[in-house]
Design an enzyme around this catalytic site. Structure first.
Site, PDB file in Angstrom:
ATOM      1  N   CYS A 196      24.296 -20.914  -8.599  1.00 23.95           N
ATOM      2  CA  CYS A 196      24.762 -21.019  -7.179  1.00 23.95           C
ATOM      3  C   CYS A 196      25.788 -22.223  -6.944  1.00 23.95           C
ATOM      4  O   CYS A 196      25.007 -23.300  -6.696  1.00 23.95           O
ATOM      5  CB  CYS A 196      23.672 -21.006  -6.087  1.00 23.95           C
ATOM      6  SG  CYS A 196      23.830 -21.567  -4.474  1.00 23.95           S
TER       7      CYS A 196
ATOM      8  N   CYS B 206      24.326 -24.656  -3.902  1.00 18.11           N
ATOM      9  CA  CYS B 206      23.112 -24.918  -4.517  1.00 18.11           C
ATOM     10  C   CYS B 206      23.457 -26.210  -5.176  1.00 18.11           C
ATOM     11  O   CYS B 206      22.797 -27.336  -4.803  1.00 18.11           O
ATOM     12  CB  CYS B 206      22.190 -24.137  -5.227  1.00 18.11           C
ATOM     13  SG  CYS B 206      21.707 -22.949  -4.387  1.00 18.11           S
TER      14      CYS B 206
END
Length: 152
Positions: free
Chosen positions: A75, A78
């Site tokens: 991600c 993230c």
């Protein structure tokens, strides 16, 4: 040790290394302290890695709220938020514990909290979710949101 046997001027703090519950005088939280069992520091101004083995101890046994960053290695947002979350730990400890949970490695816990998008921050107190925020945030927003959510 039961919750009823804890003096009102003390808190239970779970060791980030061995998950032992430690009774810490409230006025001494800022001094850090060490675990009575393993002698490692109770606070390191950094997020801990949450796993199936330690999640429930930190989420349910500690008197400190637990701010969890649900993330995954694939991600982009993230990974972009990771340094901000780490910096937030230095500002938010010892008023709360910060932890990172890899949703790919710990899918059962991610499912328990119905994680549908990442990154997602969840603030947990005594095993109960008290606030949730999805999306990457800078350090100042993480700190502000977490403090406001913990009060509210």
């Amino acid at each position: 040790m039961t919750q009823d046997s804890i003096p009102p001027d003390s808190m239970i703090v779970v060791c980030p290394t061995c998950t032992t519950s430690n009774r810490v005088p409230t006025q001494r939280l800022g001094a850090g302290g060490t675990c009575g069992k393993c002698r490692n520091p109770l606070f390191a101004a950094a997020p801990i890695t949450l796993t199936a083995a330690n999640f429930d101890a930190h989420a349910g046994k500690s008197d400190l709220p637990l701010l969890v960053d649900f993330w995954a290695s694939w991600c982009g947002p993230c990974l972009q938020m990771a340094p901000a979350f780490s910096a937030a730990a230095a500002q938010l400890e010892p008023e709360m514990r910060l932890g990172k949970l890899d949703t790919e490695a710990e899918s059962e816990i991610a499912g328990r909290y119905a994680i549908r998008s990442i990154p997602t921050l969840i603030l947990i107190r005594k095993g109960r979710e008290i606030a949730r925020q999805s999306g990457a945030m800078p350090v100042s927003a993480i700190v502000s949101w977490a403090r406001q959510a913990a009060r509210g």
